[in-house]
Design a protein around this motif. Structure first.
Motif, mmCIF file in Angstrom:
data_model
loop_
_atom_site.group_PDB
_atom_site.id
_atom_site.type_symbol
_atom_site.label_atom_id
_atom_site.label_comp_id
_atom_site.label_asym_id
_atom_site.label_seq_id
_atom_site.Cartn_x
_atom_site.Cartn_y
_atom_site.Cartn_z
ATOM 1 N N LYS A 13 0.838 -1.212 0.000
ATOM 2 C CA LYS A 13 0.000 0.000 0.000
ATOM 3 C C LYS A 13 0.862 1.246 0.000
ATOM 4 O O LYS A 13 2.070 1.188 0.241
ATOM 5 C CB LYS A 13 -0.964 -0.003 1.180
ATOM 6 C CG LYS A 13 -0.323 -0.196 2.530
ATOM 7 C CD LYS A 13 -1.368 -0.456 3.609
ATOM 8 C CE LYS A 13 -0.678 -0.980 4.850
ATOM 9 N NZ LYS A 13 -1.574 -1.484 5.837
ATOM 10 N N VAL A 14 0.240 2.365 -0.258
ATOM 11 C CA VAL A 14 0.894 3.675 -0.287
ATOM 12 C C VAL A 14 0.348 4.459 0.902
ATOM 13 O O VAL A 14 -0.867 4.528 1.100
ATOM 14 C CB VAL A 14 0.592 4.401 -1.622
ATOM 15 C CG1 VAL A 14 1.187 5.792 -1.631
ATOM 16 C CG2 VAL A 14 1.089 3.580 -2.804
ATOM 17 N N LEU A 15 1.259 5.036 1.693
ATOM 18 C CA LEU A 15 0.844 5.742 2.907
ATOM 19 C C LEU A 15 1.656 7.009 3.126
ATOM 20 O O LEU A 15 2.785 7.123 2.644
ATOM 21 C CB LEU A 15 1.053 4.842 4.138
ATOM 22 C CG LEU A 15 0.228 3.569 4.248
ATOM 23 C CD1 LEU A 15 0.792 2.666 5.344
ATOM 24 C CD2 LEU A 15 -1.225 3.902 4.526
ATOM 25 N N THR A 16 1.092 7.919 3.896
ATOM 26 C CA THR A 16 1.837 9.074 4.383
ATOM 27 C C THR A 16 2.591 8.652 5.641
ATOM 28 O O THR A 16 2.371 7.554 6.170
ATOM 29 C CB THR A 16 0.886 10.225 4.762
ATOM 30 O OG1 THR A 16 0.032 9.767 5.826
ATOM 31 C CG2 THR A 16 0.045 10.689 3.578
ATOM 32 N N MET A 17 3.445 9.521 6.143
ATOM 33 C CA MET A 17 4.142 9.215 7.389
ATOM 34 C C MET A 17 3.132 9.000 8.516
ATOM 35 O O MET A 17 3.291 8.084 9.330
ATOM 36 C CB MET A 17 5.123 10.327 7.770
ATOM 37 C CG MET A 17 5.918 9.979 9.019
ATOM 38 S SD MET A 17 7.289 11.071 9.416
ATOM 39 C CE MET A 17 6.452 12.577 9.791
ATOM 40 N N THR A 57 1.904 15.672 -2.783
ATOM 41 C CA THR A 57 0.615 16.098 -3.332
ATOM 42 C C THR A 57 -0.011 17.108 -2.377
ATOM 43 O O THR A 57 0.430 17.256 -1.246
ATOM 44 C CB THR A 57 -0.351 14.902 -3.499
ATOM 45 O OG1 THR A 57 -0.585 14.328 -2.213
ATOM 46 C CG2 THR A 57 0.196 13.850 -4.429
ATOM 47 N N MET A 58 -1.036 17.755 -2.849
ATOM 48 C CA MET A 58 -1.800 18.677 -1.996
ATOM 49 C C MET A 58 -3.065 17.960 -1.541
ATOM 50 O O MET A 58 -3.785 17.378 -2.354
ATOM 51 C CB MET A 58 -2.172 19.945 -2.758
ATOM 52 C CG MET A 58 -0.972 20.812 -3.088
ATOM 53 S SD MET A 58 -0.098 21.354 -1.633
ATOM 54 C CE MET A 58 -0.871 22.908 -1.356
ATOM 55 N N SER A 59 -3.300 17.988 -0.261
ATOM 56 C CA SER A 59 -4.501 17.350 0.271
ATOM 57 C C SER A 59 -5.716 18.214 -0.041
ATOM 58 O O SER A 59 -5.587 19.359 -0.480
ATOM 59 C CB SER A 59 -4.367 17.138 1.776
ATOM 60 O OG SER A 59 -4.371 18.386 2.438
ATOM 61 N N SER A 65 1.068 16.900 1.305
ATOM 62 C CA SER A 65 1.209 15.562 1.865
ATOM 63 C C SER A 65 2.256 14.810 1.063
ATOM 64 O O SER A 65 2.368 14.995 -0.148
ATOM 65 C CB SER A 65 -0.115 14.794 1.788
ATOM 66 O OG SER A 65 -1.087 15.388 2.601
ATOM 67 N N VAL A 66 3.008 13.974 1.739
ATOM 68 C CA VAL A 66 4.000 13.133 1.070
ATOM 69 C C VAL A 66 3.548 11.690 1.229
ATOM 70 O O VAL A 66 3.329 11.213 2.344
ATOM 71 C CB VAL A 66 5.408 13.320 1.674
ATOM 72 C CG1 VAL A 66 6.416 12.430 0.967
ATOM 73 C CG2 VAL A 66 5.840 14.779 1.619
#
Length: 169
Positions: A13-17, A57-59, A65-66
């Motif tokens: 999966k892809v996640l933010t910190m 990206t921009m939330s 957000s990274v």
């Protein structure tokens, strides 16, 4: 151990910190609870090694957000960390090994067998060393209780691994 946990959480999966931290806490809070101050540098190290990709990206709320995702190199690094020689420190060994067992579902059957063999061998060595210490030294009542408890933990850990090995057939 933090790199292992991050790679595990990002394996599919892809996640933010924040998402990584939240997922680690949800799955491993009884074993470890790393802070953002631990996760952030580990993410940077893994990115520099080519194990992770990051995308800014921009939330919806307008905040940057990274998002992190694992690369093929990261999947190989995960397996390398999982199958690495167990740590020598007996207390660290139990914590790290429990995390590895919890993450072992990603490994194939052969890799799981190798992992279980490595962990069982090291646990048996530590258990034998503990027995020798108790037999060869005059321990106080309290230190004897601590050593006995440690031996029980290692016996239980070995039983856990044997159960996992038997479940594989």
């Amino acid at each position: 151990m933090i790199e292992l946990l991050i790679l595990y959480e990002l394996y599919n999966k892809v996640l933010t910190m924040y998402g990584i931290s939240k997922d680690i806490r949800a799955e491993f809070s009884v074993l470890t609870t790393p802070s953002y101050g631990t996760i952030s540098p580990a993410l940077n190290r893994l990115c520099k090694l080519g194990c992770l990709k990051s995308q800014k990206t921009m939330s919806k709320g307008g905040r940057p957000s990274v998002y992190y995702s694992i690369t093929n190199e990261g999947k190989e690094k995960f397996k390398e960390l999982m199958l690495a020689k167990p740590v020598d420190n007996p207390i660290q060994f139990l914590s790290v090994s429990r995390v590895k067992i919890a993450c072992s579902g990603i490994l194939n059957d052969e890799e799981q067998s190798i992992l279980y063999k490595l962990l069982k061998q090291k646990a048996e060595i530590i258990l034998a060393e503990s027995k020798a210490i108790i037999q060869n030294n005059n321990k106080t009542f309290y230190s004897s209780i601590v050593m006995d408890n440690l031996m029980c933990e290692y016996k239980n850990f070995i039983s856990l691994i044997q159960g996992l090995e038997n479940s594989k057939g």
